[in-house]
Design a protein around this motif. Structure first.
Motif, PDB file in Angstrom:
ATOM      1  N   VAL A 253      43.516 -37.369 -12.253  1.00  0.00           N
ATOM      2  CA  VAL A 253      42.894 -36.360 -11.401  1.00  0.00           C
ATOM      3  C   VAL A 253      42.320 -37.539 -10.403  1.00  0.00           C
ATOM      4  O   VAL A 253      41.599 -38.409 -10.410  1.00  0.00           O
ATOM      5  N   LEU A 254      42.625 -36.925  -9.153  1.00  0.00           N
ATOM      6  CA  LEU A 254      41.886 -37.481  -7.994  1.00  0.00           C
ATOM      7  C   LEU A 254      40.727 -36.544  -7.443  1.00  0.00           C
ATOM      8  O   LEU A 254      40.774 -35.545  -7.333  1.00  0.00           O
ATOM      9  N   GLN A 255      39.592 -37.192  -7.748  1.00  0.00           N
ATOM     10  CA  GLN A 255      38.263 -36.267  -7.767  1.00  0.00           C
ATOM     11  C   GLN A 255      37.782 -36.790  -6.396  1.00  0.00           C
ATOM     12  O   GLN A 255      37.415 -37.818  -6.183  1.00  0.00           O
ATOM     13  N   GLN A 256      37.302 -35.799  -5.430  1.00  0.00           N
ATOM     14  CA  GLN A 256      36.633 -36.329  -4.224  1.00  0.00           C
ATOM     15  C   GLN A 256      35.592 -35.143  -3.744  1.00  0.00           C
ATOM     16  O   GLN A 256      35.736 -33.920  -4.402  1.00  0.00           O
ATOM     17  N   GLY A 257      34.611 -35.539  -3.257  1.00  0.00           N
ATOM     18  CA  GLY A 257      33.597 -34.762  -2.826  1.00  0.00           C
ATOM     19  C   GLY A 257      32.065 -35.220  -2.938  1.00  0.00           C
ATOM     20  O   GLY A 257      31.252 -34.502  -2.848  1.00  0.00           O
ATOM     21  N   GLY A 258      32.088 -36.542  -3.509  1.00  0.00           N
ATOM     22  CA  GLY A 258      30.589 -37.016  -3.483  1.00  0.00           C
ATOM     23  C   GLY A 258      30.086 -36.920  -4.819  1.00  0.00           C
ATOM     24  O   GLY A 258      30.699 -36.226  -5.816  1.00  0.00           O
ATOM     25  N   GLY A 259      28.947 -37.521  -5.052  1.00  0.00           N
ATOM     26  CA  GLY A 259      28.059 -37.613  -6.373  1.00  0.00           C
ATOM     27  C   GLY A 259      27.699 -35.965  -6.871  1.00  0.00           C
ATOM     28  O   GLY A 259      28.282 -35.963  -8.139  1.00  0.00           O
ATOM     29  N   PRO A 260      27.232 -35.590  -6.280  1.00  0.00           N
ATOM     30  CA  PRO A 260      26.651 -33.852  -6.892  1.00  0.00           C
ATOM     31  C   PRO A 260      27.996 -33.447  -7.671  1.00  0.00           C
ATOM     32  O   PRO A 260      27.921 -32.776  -8.610  1.00  0.00           O
ATOM     33  N   THR A 261      29.421 -33.374  -6.975  1.00  0.00           N
ATOM     34  CA  THR A 261      30.334 -32.581  -7.878  1.00  0.00           C
ATOM     35  C   THR A 261      30.656 -33.454  -8.561  1.00  0.00           C
ATOM     36  O   THR A 261      31.427 -32.777  -9.731  1.00  0.00           O
ATOM     37  N   PHE A 262      30.740 -34.725  -8.524  1.00  0.00           N
ATOM     38  CA  PHE A 262      31.249 -35.448  -9.722  1.00  0.00           C
ATOM     39  C   PHE A 262      30.469 -35.318 -11.100  1.00  0.00           C
ATOM     40  O   PHE A 262      30.910 -35.320 -12.216  1.00  0.00           O
ATOM     41  N   VAL A 263      29.084 -35.064 -10.828  1.00  0.00           N
ATOM     42  CA  VAL A 263      28.147 -34.675 -12.202  1.00  0.00           C
ATOM     43  C   VAL A 263      28.823 -33.616 -12.830  1.00  0.00           C
ATOM     44  O   VAL A 263      29.171 -33.527 -14.019  1.00  0.00           O
ATOM     45  N   THR A 290      24.142 -40.605  -8.519  1.00  0.00           N
ATOM     46  CA  THR A 290      24.369 -39.635  -9.615  1.00  0.00           C
ATOM     47  C   THR A 290      24.752 -40.168 -10.930  1.00  0.00           C
ATOM     48  O   THR A 290      24.532 -39.311 -12.018  1.00  0.00           O
ATOM     49  N   ASN A 291      25.309 -41.130 -11.054  1.00  0.00           N
ATOM     50  CA  ASN A 291      25.623 -41.752 -12.475  1.00  0.00           C
ATOM     51  C   ASN A 291      24.421 -41.847 -13.373  1.00  0.00           C
ATOM     52  O   ASN A 291      24.797 -41.893 -14.687  1.00  0.00           O
ATOM     53  N   SER A 292      23.391 -42.134 -13.068  1.00  0.00           N
ATOM     54  CA  SER A 292      22.269 -42.494 -14.097  1.00  0.00           C
ATOM     55  C   SER A 292      22.101 -41.445 -14.758  1.00  0.00           C
ATOM     56  O   SER A 292      21.746 -41.417 -16.075  1.00  0.00           O
ATOM     57  N   SER A 293      21.992 -40.283 -14.044  1.00  0.00           N
ATOM     58  CA  SER A 293      21.719 -39.043 -15.100  1.00  0.00           C
ATOM     59  C   SER A 293      22.836 -38.572 -16.218  1.00  0.00           C
ATOM     60  O   SER A 293      22.516 -38.574 -17.303  1.00  0.00           O
ATOM     61  N   LEU A 294      24.137 -38.966 -15.939  1.00  0.00           N
ATOM     62  CA  LEU A 294      25.307 -38.830 -16.509  1.00  0.00           C
ATOM     63  C   LEU A 294      25.093 -39.835 -17.648  1.00  0.00           C
ATOM     64  O   LEU A 294      25.450 -39.480 -18.758  1.00  0.00           O
TER      65      LEU A 294
END
Length: 485
Positions: A253-263, A290-294
């Protein structure tokens, strides 16, 4: 030789441009009169001549009031790190640099007005610390006003091909390079046969999808895109989208759009078992914003998240003193400490490079005895700057005004992340130089044709005049056709 060629071309350019269809860029937005912007610092009009100022002003367009203003700190710490480095070293010609902030409110219609304000306020150049979706408008303004703008946002073909301007410099990651890195890693090395795209509708994200397919098919002609999902920053859509992607079970999956959408993507992906069959690739595999919260919630998909980044901040053995200094300035900034940042961001590094480019250009003007307050003089100087550090050799390519630097690829891992509040890092790092992954002139020209852009790479047919003597007292001129890009 370049100066001699420029003088010769100047005499023939008026006739030659007609064959090329005119200028390579135009502006759709008229210059507006300056009105106060909503900023964190004063943007009152400066009436004194810029050369009489005690400081050198650099404008910064950045998010300050829209929903995306939450990311401003990651950008701001980057440009302030550059300012601290420059000012602590004595400034430029004895003058310190200062930043004046302008808020386009995430609205392309306001970009020309904010840029005009920066110009009228005596700024020598502008850092464009806003998303790639607004960059084409800024590039058009830079061309129309012949004023230097340096962008940290992802470089898309919207500005490198469709709206190219020699006054608009790209210091951020190049979407085409991103596609080449991922195609090499996923298709060539890992044997991926297909992908699904899931991301926002920005210019660089569209390029990421189209160019991954293009580069992937160069390696494997059967590499295919199974589906494409365009989403907004509203993550409420992800439940249906992720369930559809999971049922498709793509190789990647190519996921694009920055940190908030990745969460939201990661949380929903775990819920629907997406990572049981698929790996996700993006350009912020170690984005600590964003990764810290995940990670704290045990929801980060270690091992299945792969991608490109600009700085392996967890490995000081790979850094020289310059980059260590950047990291120290970044982490010691009050904004970083108040917000608990665990490491420098890619966006912060790009903003640092923007300011450093402008400062090096201004310093070269001082050294040459020319006036950096003249926009054309500073633009020419920025185009010629270069420096080298542990992240690569840096200069702006004449082809597309893209800054060169190294790109890194890795796979997320939990091991070692405890040093960064459990934010994931990457191991088995692969380093790509700019020469390996930036598009060539031939590639850009071929892609421009697919986009219907016919005037970006036209050839100018000129005539080189030389004397031919038929007799002692008579001479004639003959022409020899020459093709110059």
């Amino acid at each position: 030789m370049k100066k001699m060629a420029s003088l010769f071309l100047a005499g023939t350019m008026a006739l030659s441009l007609a064959a090329c269809g005119g200028s390579t860029a135009s502006s759709s937005a008229a210059e507006s009169t300056a009105t106060p912007a909503s900023t964190a610092e004063s943007t009152e009009q400066t009436t004194a001549d810029a050369s009489d100022s005690d400081t050198i002003k650099i404008g910064v367009l950045t998010y300050m009031s829209s929903a995306r203003s939450a990311t401003m700190g990651f950008f701001q710490v980057g440009w302030e790190a550059a300012g601290e480095e420059i000012n602590n070293a004595g400034g430029i010609g004895g003058k310190k640099i200062e930043f004046k902030l302008y808020d386009p409110q995430n609205d392309a219609a306001q970009v020309p007005q904010r840029l005009t304000e920066a110009k009228n306020d005596g700024c020598v150049a502008v850092v464009f610390a806003v998303g790639d979706d607004l960059a084409p408008t800024a590039a058009e303004w830079a061309e129309q006003n012949q004023f230097p703008v340096v962008a940290e946002s992802n470089t898309s073909t919207e500005i490198s091909i469709k709206h190219f301007s020699k006054y608009f410099f790209n210091a951020g990651p190049n979407a085409w390079s991103f596609a080449k890195v991922l195609a090499n890693a996923a298709v060539k090395n890992e044997g991926k046969k297909n992908f699904v795209f899931c991301g926002t509708d920005g210019a660089a994200t569209i390029d990421a999808e189209n160019l991954l397919l293009l580069e992937g098919q160069k390696i494997d002609p059967d590499f295919s895109c199974l589906a494409s999902y365009r989403v907004s920053s509203d993550d409420s859509q992800f439940s249906n989208i992720i369930s559809s992607i999971a049922s498709t079970a793509p190789d990647m999956v190519l996921q694009q759009g920055g940190g908030p959408t990745f969460v939201a993507f990661a949380q929903q992906g775990l819920m629907f078992g997406l990572f049981d069959n698929s790996d996700v690739y993006n350009d912020f595999v170690v984005d600590t914003s964003t990764n810290s919260s995940l990670a704290e919630a045990g929801q980060f998909p270690y091992g299945h998240t792969k991608g490109m980044y600009l700085l392996n901040f967890w490995d000081e053995s790979q850094m020289d003193e310059n980059i260590k200094g950047f990291c120290d300035n970044y982490m010691n900034n009050p904004i970083s400490q108040e917000n608990g940042y665990v490491a420098p961001s890619d966006a912060g590094l790009s903003c640092y490079r923007c300011v450093k480019s402008i400062a090096l250009g201004a310093q070269s003007c001082v050294d040459a005895g020319t006036d950096y307050n003249d926009p054309q003089t500073l633009t020419d100087a920025i185009a010629q700057i270069s420096w080298t550090d542990s992240t690569g050799e840096h200069h702006y390519r004449e082809l597309d005004n893209q800054l060169t630097f190294d790109y890194y690829y890795g796979v997320s891992t939990q091991e070692g992340s405890e040093a960064y509040n459990n934010s994931p890092i990457a191991t088995d790092i692969v380093t790509y130089t700019a020469d390996e992954v930036l598009p060539t002139e031939e590639e850009m020209k071929a892609y421009a044709e697919t986009l219907g852009v016919t005037d970006r790479f036209c050839f100018l047919v000129i005539h080189e005049q030389q004397p031919r003597f038929d007799s002692v007292n008579e001479s004639r001129l003959f022409t020899k056709g020459v093709k110059l890009l």
